[in-house]
Design a protein around this motif. Sequence first.
Motif, PDB file in Angstrom:
ATOM      1  N   ASP A   1       0.824  -1.210   0.000  1.00  0.00           N
ATOM      2  CA  ASP A   1       0.000   0.000   0.000  1.00  0.00           C
ATOM      3  C   ASP A   1       0.860   1.263   0.000  1.00  0.00           C
ATOM      4  OD1 ASP A   1      -2.294  -1.469  -0.074  1.00  0.00           O
ATOM      5  OD2 ASP A   1      -2.925  -1.038   1.980  1.00  0.00           O
ATOM      6  N   ALA A   2       1.951   1.239   0.749  1.00  0.00           N
ATOM      7  CA  ALA A   2       2.834   2.413   0.782  1.00  0.00           C
ATOM      8  C   ALA A   2       3.468   2.649  -0.582  1.00  0.00           C
ATOM      9  CB  ALA A   2       3.916   2.232   1.848  1.00  0.00           C
ATOM     10  N   GLY A   3       3.861   1.584  -1.264  1.00  0.00           N
ATOM     11  CA  GLY A   3       4.423   1.730  -2.602  1.00  0.00           C
ATOM     12  C   GLY A   3       3.429   2.307  -3.587  1.00  0.00           C
ATOM     13  N   LEU A   4       2.188   1.835  -3.520  1.00  0.00           N
ATOM     14  CA  LEU A   4       1.144   2.381  -4.397  1.00  0.00           C
ATOM     15  C   LEU A   4       0.864   3.846  -4.072  1.00  0.00           C
ATOM     16  CD1 LEU A   4      -1.250  -0.689  -4.456  1.00  0.00           C
ATOM     17  CD2 LEU A   4       0.039   0.226  -6.392  1.00  0.00           C
ATOM     18  N   TYR A   5       0.899   4.187  -2.771  1.00  0.00           N
ATOM     19  CA  TYR A   5       0.668   5.568  -2.364  1.00  0.00           C
ATOM     20  C   TYR A   5       1.788   6.480  -2.860  1.00  0.00           C
ATOM     21  CZ  TYR A   5      -0.803   9.467   0.573  1.00  0.00           C
ATOM     22  OH  TYR A   5      -1.232  10.681   1.010  1.00  0.00           O
ATOM     23  N   VAL A   6       3.021   5.991  -2.808  1.00  0.00           N
ATOM     24  CA  VAL A   6       4.148   6.778  -3.306  1.00  0.00           C
ATOM     25  C   VAL A   6       3.999   7.006  -4.806  1.00  0.00           C
ATOM     26  CG1 VAL A   6       6.635   6.686  -3.746  1.00  0.00           C
ATOM     27  CG2 VAL A   6       5.761   6.179  -1.482  1.00  0.00           C
ATOM     28  N   LEU A   7       3.623   5.958  -5.548  1.00  0.00           N
ATOM     29  CA  LEU A   7       3.383   6.131  -6.982  1.00  0.00           C
ATOM     30  C   LEU A   7       2.293   7.160  -7.239  1.00  0.00           C
ATOM     31  CD1 LEU A   7       3.502   2.532  -8.465  1.00  0.00           C
ATOM     32  CD2 LEU A   7       5.043   4.414  -8.942  1.00  0.00           C
ATOM     33  N   LEU A   8       1.221   7.045  -6.493  1.00  0.00           N
ATOM     34  CA  LEU A   8       0.117   7.977  -6.653  1.00  0.00           C
ATOM     35  C   LEU A   8       0.545   9.403  -6.310  1.00  0.00           C
ATOM     36  CD1 LEU A   8      -2.928   8.314  -7.229  1.00  0.00           C
ATOM     37  CD2 LEU A   8      -3.324   7.867  -4.818  1.00  0.00           C
ATOM     38  N   ASP A   9       1.316   9.543  -5.225  1.00  0.00           N
ATOM     39  CA  ASP A   9       1.722  10.870  -4.777  1.00  0.00           C
ATOM     40  C   ASP A   9       2.715  11.525  -5.729  1.00  0.00           C
ATOM     41  OD1 ASP A   9       2.061  13.151  -3.234  1.00  0.00           O
ATOM     42  OD2 ASP A   9       3.512  12.205  -1.907  1.00  0.00           O
ATOM     43  N   TYR A  10       3.752  10.828  -6.106  1.00  0.00           N
ATOM     44  CA  TYR A  10       4.817  11.468  -6.866  1.00  0.00           C
ATOM     45  C   TYR A  10       4.660  11.368  -8.373  1.00  0.00           C
ATOM     46  CZ  TYR A  10       7.042  12.150  -2.433  1.00  0.00           C
ATOM     47  OH  TYR A  10       7.307  12.559  -1.159  1.00  0.00           O
ATOM     48  N   ARG A  11       3.919  10.400  -8.865  1.00  0.00           N
ATOM     49  CA  ARG A  11       3.716  10.299 -10.303  1.00  0.00           C
ATOM     50  C   ARG A  11       2.501  11.120 -10.744  1.00  0.00           C
ATOM     51  NH1 ARG A  11       3.272   4.447 -12.719  1.00  0.00           N
ATOM     52  NH2 ARG A  11       5.438   4.346 -12.091  1.00  0.00           N
ATOM     53  N   ILE A  12       1.438  11.073  -9.964  1.00  0.00           N
ATOM     54  CA  ILE A  12       0.207  11.754 -10.360  1.00  0.00           C
ATOM     55  C   ILE A  12       0.000  13.038  -9.568  1.00  0.00           C
ATOM     56  CG2 ILE A  12      -2.312  11.509 -10.499  1.00  0.00           C
ATOM     57  CD1 ILE A  12      -1.785   8.484 -10.921  1.00  0.00           C
ATOM     58  N   GLY A  13       0.222  12.989  -8.235  1.00  0.00           N
ATOM     59  CA  GLY A  13      -0.016  14.153  -7.392  1.00  0.00           C
ATOM     60  C   GLY A  13       1.154  15.101  -7.291  1.00  0.00           C
ATOM     61  N   HIS A  14       2.299  14.750  -7.855  1.00  0.00           N
ATOM     62  CA  HIS A  14       3.507  15.579  -7.857  1.00  0.00           C
ATOM     63  C   HIS A  14       3.947  15.981  -6.456  1.00  0.00           C
ATOM     64  CE1 HIS A  14       3.090  15.615 -12.163  1.00  0.00           C
ATOM     65  NE2 HIS A  14       1.869  16.100 -12.062  1.00  0.00           N
ATOM     66  N   GLY A  15       3.836  15.063  -5.521  1.00  0.00           N
ATOM     67  CA  GLY A  15       4.330  15.290  -4.170  1.00  0.00           C
ATOM     68  C   GLY A  15       3.451  16.140  -3.288  1.00  0.00           C
ATOM     69  N   THR A  16       2.169  16.226  -3.594  1.00  0.00           N
ATOM     70  CA  THR A  16       1.283  17.108  -2.826  1.00  0.00           C
ATOM     71  C   THR A  16       0.395  16.365  -1.831  1.00  0.00           C
ATOM     72  OG1 THR A  16      -0.380  16.999  -4.578  1.00  0.00           O
ATOM     73  CG2 THR A  16       1.203  18.814  -4.688  1.00  0.00           C
ATOM     74  N   LEU A  17       0.372  15.048  -1.865  1.00  0.00           N
ATOM     75  CA  LEU A  17      -0.495  14.299  -0.952  1.00  0.00           C
ATOM     76  C   LEU A  17       0.111  14.244   0.450  1.00  0.00           C
ATOM     77  CD1 LEU A  17      -1.571  11.266  -3.178  1.00  0.00           C
ATOM     78  CD2 LEU A  17      -2.871  13.305  -2.625  1.00  0.00           C
ATOM     79  N   PRO A  18      -0.737  14.227   1.478  1.00  0.00           N
ATOM     80  CA  PRO A  18      -0.197  14.126   2.837  1.00  0.00           C
ATOM     81  C   PRO A  18       0.442  12.751   3.067  1.00  0.00           C
ATOM     82  CG  PRO A  18      -2.583  13.981   2.871  1.00  0.00           C
ATOM     83  CD  PRO A  18      -2.189  14.315   1.466  1.00  0.00           C
ATOM     84  N   LEU A  19       1.434  12.704   3.898  1.00  0.00           N
ATOM     85  CA  LEU A  19       2.173  11.491   4.270  1.00  0.00           C
ATOM     86  C   LEU A  19       2.950  10.871   3.114  1.00  0.00           C
ATOM     87  CD1 LEU A  19      -0.395   9.746   6.631  1.00  0.00           C
ATOM     88  CD2 LEU A  19       1.543  11.149   7.276  1.00  0.00           C
ATOM     89  N   GLY A  20       3.137  11.623   2.049  1.00  0.00           N
ATOM     90  CA  GLY A  20       3.934  11.118   0.934  1.00  0.00           C
ATOM     91  C   GLY A  20       5.371  10.819   1.336  1.00  0.00           C
ATOM     92  N   PRO A  21       6.051  11.742   2.051  1.00  0.00           N
ATOM     93  CA  PRO A  21       7.426  11.442   2.477  1.00  0.00           C
ATOM     94  C   PRO A  21       7.507  10.267   3.440  1.00  0.00           C
ATOM     95  CG  PRO A  21       7.050  13.801   2.539  1.00  0.00           C
ATOM     96  CD  PRO A  21       5.722  13.157   2.270  1.00  0.00           C
ATOM     97  N   ALA A  22       6.516  10.096   4.309  1.00  0.00           N
ATOM     98  CA  ALA A  22       6.525   8.963   5.235  1.00  0.00           C
ATOM     99  C   ALA A  22       6.356   7.655   4.469  1.00  0.00           C
ATOM    100  CB  ALA A  22       5.414   9.124   6.276  1.00  0.00           C
ATOM    101  N   ALA A  23       5.487   7.651   3.485  1.00  0.00           N
ATOM    102  CA  ALA A  23       5.307   6.449   2.666  1.00  0.00           C
ATOM    103  C   ALA A  23       6.567   6.159   1.856  1.00  0.00           C
ATOM    104  CB  ALA A  23       4.101   6.610   1.741  1.00  0.00           C
ATOM    105  N   ALA A  24       7.205   7.199   1.347  1.00  0.00           N
ATOM    106  CA  ALA A  24       8.447   7.005   0.597  1.00  0.00           C
ATOM    107  C   ALA A  24       9.544   6.446   1.498  1.00  0.00           C
ATOM    108  CB  ALA A  24       8.895   8.325  -0.024  1.00  0.00           C
ATOM    109  N   PHE A  25       9.606   6.916   2.740  1.00  0.00           N
ATOM    110  CA  PHE A  25      10.582   6.377   3.688  1.00  0.00           C
ATOM    111  C   PHE A  25      10.311   4.901   3.943  1.00  0.00           C
ATOM    112  CE2 PHE A  25      11.737   5.273   8.055  1.00  0.00           C
ATOM    113  CZ  PHE A  25      13.114   5.444   7.972  1.00  0.00           C
ATOM    114  N   TRP A  26       9.051   4.548   4.130  1.00  0.00           N
ATOM    115  CA  TRP A  26       8.700   3.145   4.379  1.00  0.00           C
ATOM    116  C   TRP A  26       9.122   2.280   3.196  1.00  0.00           C
ATOM    117  CZ3 TRP A  26       7.069   0.134   8.293  1.00  0.00           C
ATOM    118  CH2 TRP A  26       6.693  -1.155   7.957  1.00  0.00           C
TER     119      TRP A  26
END
Length: 129
Positions: A79-104
């Motif tokens: 789920d964290a990997g999918l969230y990172v894809l969603l955040d940085y590929r589509i949301g361009h780093g604007t979703l909350p907890l994106g850096p935490a998911a990327a760290f995970w």
Amino acid sequence: MISYRVALWAAGILLAGLLAAFVPLTMASHDLHLSAAGATPVMALALAAAGMVVADRQSSNPIGWLLLGSGLATMLSTDAGLYVLLDYRIGHGTLPLGPAAAFWVWALWPLPFLIGTPALVLSLPAHCG
């Protein structure tokens, strides 16, 4: 002190939430490769279900708790990997907890293996023959 049944219920609810989040995250990120086309949640569910059965029947047996933890960590990583894809590929780093998911995803990705390997070792007989 929390009884083991409360811990099992909490783990089951957490797993159900992670499994429920998997479908919309996969659909929104348009990426089936990360989840091995849906095989990863099936594997995580099998690990966690086996762990729950063992932990429920023999709460002092560490193998059940390790299997349960491995299934939860696998699903959380997916789920964290999918969230990172969603955040940085589509949301361009604007979703909350994106850096935490990327760290995970990038720093703690071996955690499911580190939790599951002791369960495999503990399940082997102490001596054969």
